[in-house]
Design an enzyme around this catalytic site. Sequence first.
Site, PDB file in Angstrom:
ATOM      1  N   SER A  62      74.101  66.095   8.113  1.00  0.00           N
ATOM      2  CA  SER A  62      74.911  66.490   9.289  1.00  0.00           C
ATOM      3  C   SER A  62      74.970  67.958   8.971  1.00  0.00           C
ATOM      4  CB  SER A  62      76.189  65.856   9.455  1.00  0.00           C
ATOM      5  OG  SER A  62      76.919  66.152   8.309  1.00  0.00           O
ATOM      6  N   ASP A 114      88.189  68.140   9.738  1.00  0.00           N
ATOM      7  CA  ASP A 114      86.900  68.378   9.074  1.00  0.00           C
ATOM      8  C   ASP A 114      86.759  69.634   8.463  1.00  0.00           C
ATOM      9  OD1 ASP A 114      84.285  68.763   8.652  1.00  0.00           O
ATOM     10  OD2 ASP A 114      83.691  68.469  10.880  1.00  0.00           O
ATOM     11  N   HIS A 159      81.974  70.569   8.064  1.00  0.00           N
ATOM     12  CA  HIS A 159      80.945  71.163   8.846  1.00  0.00           C
ATOM     13  C   HIS A 159      81.705  72.567   9.639  1.00  0.00           C
ATOM     14  CE1 HIS A 159      80.227  66.726   9.320  1.00  0.00           C
ATOM     15  NE2 HIS A 159      79.209  67.386   8.941  1.00  0.00           N
TER      16      HIS A 159
END
Length: 456
Positions: A173, A426, A429
């Site tokens: 990702s 998160d 990311h």
Amino acid sequence: MVSITNLLKEPRHSQFIKKLIPWTIYALLPIALFRLYFHPVHLPDSPIHRTPQIIASSSSSSSSSSSSSSSSLSPPHFSPSSVHEEEEEVNAINETPCDYTDGQWVPDKLGPLYNGSTCGTIKDAQNCLAHGRSDLGYLYWRWKPHKCSLPRFDPSKFFHLMTNKHIAFIGDSMARNQLESLLCILASVSTPELVYTSGEDNKFRRWNFPSHNLTVSVYWSPFLVDGIEKSNAGPNHNELFLHRVNEKWAVDLDGFNLVVFSIGHWYLHPAVYYEGDDSIMGCHYCPGLNHTEIGFYDALRKGLRTTFEAVIDRRGSSSSNELGIFLATFSPSHFEGEWDKAGACPKTKPYKESEKKLEGMDAEIRAIEVEEVEEAKGRAKQSGGLRIAALDVTKVSLLRPDGHPGPYMHPFPYGNGGVGERVQNDCVHWCLPGPVDTWNEILLQIMNSWEQQSGL
Ligand SMILES: *[C@@H]1O[C@H](CO)[C@@H](O)[C@H](O)[C@H]1NC(C)=O
Ligand SMILES: *[C@@H]1O[C@H](CO)[C@@H](O)[C@H](O)[C@H]1NC(C)=O
Ligand SMILES: *[C@@H]1O[C@H](CO)[C@@H](O)[C@H](O)[C@H]1NC(C)=O
């Protein structure tokens, strides 16, 4: 689940223990969180872009044009910075290659390269502005290498270098995160068409920019080598076949002109490793399976070695295309507290260089990646038209604890329940726009230097 102390009871040697501690923490991250973090996006198939179409001129290719043309692409309320122009002159004089890793984040009034709310290809969980993140200071920084400058991304320069070419982002990702950054940057001047999508959660997607016949692809391949991802239905650990590459991307190799590999985080999780005739080499955090614990560092190294060997071997005979391969180095995460407590990565400013050293697992993974790139470079010399480089973004990223979505992976996380509610964060990311845009700026500069040497 075996505790950290149990694991530590049977040490092979102290070096091993030192390596064991950081990834054990990763191994214990709950699987639900893991799936959220590392699985690809749900995106509407179309229409993907709503920005007004302005076709960039592909003729403005000289390096001196980047400052003026990028400023003309900026939102009207931004003015060009004279600092950029001065630095570019310095670069033109200085012929030694720039070390983009050696630098710091400095305030930048120009702000983002694109408007996140009008670029249609940002995964919701990284669209921090749309999810209500209100501290916007993180958008006003640029990376300043100490001995040279990093020009603002000039989309027309990229289009010029990549006209009639194909760039593929391959990995996990983080590869997708960087791909989405590039798409938004390019879409600010030319509209892409989604031409292909396949797989659960759009794991494989391809766009074409008709203005320059540029193709951009993303391939989901979180190990680069062949593997079976852990899942609720299948094994609760990953299974990696370290001696063979994942054919999902490898079969398309001849069609690429530029590849960005980006992996790392999936290697931290529980896994069983196979090699040779699919015999078991060992495992990483697999209590109850009676395999030898070997950690993941050697597996990562072997996975990268296999990947580069496959690229070099397959290029050796057949293709006439020039091919450039980048390996984006490890992107550190910034959890400061519990992953599901408000403020797991609460910082709102970059670290100063002196505040944060690259060390421990982040440093170790980066070192393996850089070493494998160097090793591959040596072997690639015999293979014509092939270039390999590290896209060394580890330090750049390490210094940006403020650039993650944190709770804003969810829309308006504090909207209903109020602050204090437990919410997943998160801290892996990057918000878009955000620090990962700088990765693409560095990528473009290396592409540029390649072109000046002998053609991409
Ligand atoms: C982004 O676009 C939206 C919608 O057109 C607009 O309201 C907003 O002001 C823009 N943001 C910036 C930073 O230009
Ligand atoms: C568009 O680019 C691809 C390579 O990505 C190339 O094979 C194809 O011939 C190009 N099409 C045209 C019309 O030039
Ligand atoms: C674990 O592996 C060892 C060595 O291969 C073997 O001797 C032992 O019987 C195995 N134990 C179990 C419970 O399978």
